[in-house]
Design a protein around this motif. Structure first.
Motif, PDB file in Angstrom:
ATOM      1  N   THR A  59      23.678 -13.315  -0.012  1.00 41.30           N
ATOM      2  CA  THR A  59      22.503 -12.444  -0.014  1.00 41.30           C
ATOM      3  C   THR A  59      21.553 -12.963  -1.072  1.00 41.30           C
ATOM      4  O   THR A  59      21.896 -13.034  -2.246  1.00 41.30           O
ATOM      5  N   PRO A  64      19.811 -12.510   4.276  1.00 39.89           N
ATOM      6  CA  PRO A  64      20.537 -13.770   4.400  1.00 39.89           C
ATOM      7  C   PRO A  64      19.717 -14.946   3.863  1.00 39.89           C
ATOM      8  O   PRO A  64      18.493 -14.864   3.767  1.00 39.89           O
ATOM      9  N   THR A  93      29.074 -11.064   3.255  1.00 37.95           N
ATOM     10  CA  THR A  93      28.052 -11.594   2.370  1.00 37.95           C
ATOM     11  C   THR A  93      28.522 -11.521   0.930  1.00 37.95           C
ATOM     12  O   THR A  93      29.437 -10.780   0.588  1.00 37.95           O
ATOM     13  N   SER A  95      26.989 -11.850  -3.251  1.00 41.33           N
ATOM     14  CA  SER A  95      25.870 -11.936  -4.184  1.00 41.33           C
ATOM     15  C   SER A  95      26.396 -11.808  -5.599  1.00 41.33           C
ATOM     16  O   SER A  95      27.555 -11.461  -5.815  1.00 41.33           O
ATOM     17  N   LYS A 102      23.501  -6.156  -0.732  1.00 41.89           N
ATOM     18  CA  LYS A 102      24.359  -6.775   0.290  1.00 41.89           C
ATOM     19  C   LYS A 102      24.373  -5.963   1.587  1.00 41.89           C
ATOM     20  O   LYS A 102      24.516  -6.529   2.661  1.00 41.89           O
ATOM     21  N   THR A 105      21.874  -7.127   4.084  1.00 41.39           N
ATOM     22  CA  THR A 105      22.272  -8.364   4.759  1.00 41.39           C
ATOM     23  C   THR A 105      23.279  -8.069   5.862  1.00 41.39           C
ATOM     24  O   THR A 105      23.159  -8.596   6.979  1.00 41.39           O
TER      25      THR A 105
END
Length: 184
Positions: A59, A64, A93, A95, A102, A105
């Motif tokens: 993320t 994305p 995802t 991060s 997130k 995403t």
């Protein structure tokens, strides 16, 4: 045997390590999106042959990576022919922050799967949300739509919390099990 393909982009190696755990849990195959947002030549055929597809991306700025988005846009050919209709899908995802947007995403990944006529597999785990919970517990970030992973910005790929890696392995297994049930 159920064929699961984990298609992912990784900017710094963290998302790749998570993809490896998801693929191991699913007894699946990895398919990397390169730094230019492209798949290897045989990549589209592998996705067409798969029973399940798991999307993975870091993320960045609430969505994305641009490389994953380029892949998603290029999937319009598969969308037009309904090549991925009724496949099982999942997504994850990663991060640097515990939240880091997130969820936004994951919703984009779930929407992409739905546009393709897919069947989304949720994480299927209760969160580890007690006072005694640690980063080594399964689903310690409390995901439900898909897999959430945190990799602090100054952490190496070897420092991803074990709880996140264990959750990734479990999620891969879940996606494969859901796909196997639908095949039978």
């Amino acid at each position: 045997m159920t064929q699961v393909v984990v298609v992912y982009h990784s900017g710094y190696g963290h998302t790749q390590r998570v993809a490896q755990q998801v693929a191991a849990g699913a007894n699946g195959e990895l398919l990397a999106i390169d730094v230019e947002g492209n798949l290897p030549e045989e990549g589209w055929n592998k996705l067409a042959a798969a029973d399940a597809i798991v999307f993975g991306t870091p993320t960045y700025m609430g969505g994305p990576s641009w490389q994953f988005k380029k892949f998603a846009d290029a999937s319009s050919k598969a969308w037009y022919t309904r090549a991925w209709q009724d496949k099982v899908f999942g997504g994850f995802t990663n991060s640097a922050s515990p939240v880091g947007d997130k969820g936004a995403t994951l919703i984009q990944l779930q929407t992409l799967a739905s546009q393709h006529g897919g069947i989304w597999a949720s994480l299927g785990l209760l969160p580890s949300n007690t006072k005694g919970a640690t980063r080594n517990d399964i689903n310690n970030l409390g995901g439900s739509v898909g897999l959430l992973v945190q990799s602090p910005s100054d952490a190496s790929v070897d420092e991803i919390p074990q709880g996140d890696l264990d959750t990734a392995h479990s999620y891969g297994r879940r996606v494969a099990e859901v796909a196997a049930k639908l095949r039978s």
